[in-house]
Write a protein that holds these residues in place. Sequence first.
Motif, PDB file in Angstrom:
ATOM      1  N   ARG A  35      38.390  19.719  77.706  1.00 18.03           N
ATOM      2  CA  ARG A  35      37.395  18.843  77.082  1.00 18.03           C
ATOM      3  C   ARG A  35      36.228  18.574  78.015  1.00 18.03           C
ATOM      4  NH1 ARG A  35      39.655  13.338  74.761  1.00 18.03           N
ATOM      5  NH2 ARG A  35      40.842  14.895  73.588  1.00 18.03           N
ATOM      6  N   GLU A  36      36.523  18.356  79.310  1.00 15.04           N
ATOM      7  CA  GLU A  36      35.458  18.073  80.268  1.00 15.04           C
ATOM      8  C   GLU A  36      34.535  19.274  80.414  1.00 15.04           C
ATOM      9  OE1 GLU A  36      38.635  17.853  80.809  1.00 15.04           O
ATOM     10  OE2 GLU A  36      39.152  15.768  81.248  1.00 15.04           O
ATOM     11  N   HIS A  37      35.121  20.468  80.482  1.00 20.51           N
ATOM     12  CA  HIS A  37      34.315  21.683  80.604  1.00 20.51           C
ATOM     13  C   HIS A  37      33.471  21.906  79.355  1.00 20.51           C
ATOM     14  CE1 HIS A  37      37.351  23.507  83.711  1.00 20.51           C
ATOM     15  NE2 HIS A  37      36.728  22.419  84.134  1.00 20.51           N
ATOM     16  N   ARG A  39      32.318  19.739  77.224  1.00 21.02           N
ATOM     17  CA  ARG A  39      31.204  18.793  77.122  1.00 21.02           C
ATOM     18  C   ARG A  39      30.051  19.208  78.031  1.00 21.02           C
ATOM     19  NH1 ARG A  39      28.086  16.189  73.975  1.00 21.02           N
ATOM     20  NH2 ARG A  39      27.223  14.256  74.808  1.00 21.02           N
ATOM     21  N   SER A 216      39.855  20.897  85.606  1.00 27.16           N
ATOM     22  CA  SER A 216      39.702  20.060  84.414  1.00 27.16           C
ATOM     23  C   SER A 216      40.452  18.750  84.528  1.00 27.16           C
ATOM     24  CB  SER A 216      40.206  20.824  83.181  1.00 27.16           C
ATOM     25  OG  SER A 216      41.560  21.182  83.340  1.00 27.16           O
ATOM     26  N   ASN A 217      41.575  18.756  85.240  1.00 24.50           N
ATOM     27  CA  ASN A 217      42.362  17.533  85.400  1.00 24.50           C
ATOM     28  C   ASN A 217      42.675  17.333  86.886  1.00 24.50           C
ATOM     29  OD1 ASN A 217      42.771  16.816  82.569  1.00 24.50           O
ATOM     30  ND2 ASN A 217      43.960  18.711  82.478  1.00 24.50           N
TER      31      ASN A 217
END
Length: 306
Positions: A35-37, A39, A216-217
């Motif tokens: 999700r972070e990537h 966005r 990512s995490n």
Amino acid sequence: MTLLDQTAPGALRDAQAQPKSVDVYDFRRPTTLAREHSRVLELAFDTFARQWGTQLTAKVRVLSQVTCETVSMTTYDEFAASLPATTAMVLCPLEGASAKAVIQFPSASALGWVTHMLGGNPAGQSLPERKFTPVEQALVRRLMDDALEDLRYSLGSLLVAPISVGGFQYNSQFAQAASKSDLMIVASFEIRVGEAAAPATLALPAEVLLPQLGESNPTSTTVGARDLIDQQLAAVPVDVALGFLPARVLPSDVLDLKVGDLVALPHPEHRPLDVTVGGEPVGRAAVGANGSRLAGIIVTTEERLA
């Protein structure tokens, strides 16, 4: 009376007899974006779409707009299979990477852009899906050079490898931009030039972008976790209140209250006030003053078990 479905056991046996399809998943090469990537990439490609639309307007001399619709990660084989059989594909080599980036759009739409650049008006004309002539290819290459300049600006530090316009391909199944299993970051766009709209895609090798996106995490070490929690809790603001002992009254007394009434409190005159945090007592304090402001002077604290 209950009716039993006599066909259910047979249907169950047929379902069990059918061979099951199992897809092999490589956890070292996930095919979905975190999700972070996602966005970060969406914001970058939105910027690229705006810049690309501005460049097209300047070069084609017709109001143009480019909109980014989706961003995903897939294998090159799946990406190529999703494209029309005949289309324009601009292969863009990246320094240090074996796979190439791909900018894809209908060749008929590109012929309309070229017509505008040469002073014509393609409105109402049915342009074919065909290969570009040398002159048309040179004009489209100029548009792609500008698009790559916008891409480098929009991605910024995400795209560290130099990228340039390479060759043109017109068959999506024969274009060898990457190996079938190579992961690609694919962004889909809608390009609107005047009244004509066309779909387009931009595919970049994932190996070029993912290292700059980071983990990512991300996780932190558990060493000193208790001290870190204590430090964090010590910095959290809380509400401190000084309170009298509560008074018990009848509901009728509360309903009959009016301005000027006195409510008797059972709090002894010389008993310190309760110091509470979030409704929990933590000590007692006497009423005092700090300059022109009222203050509570702590006289006792309650011991708490850790």
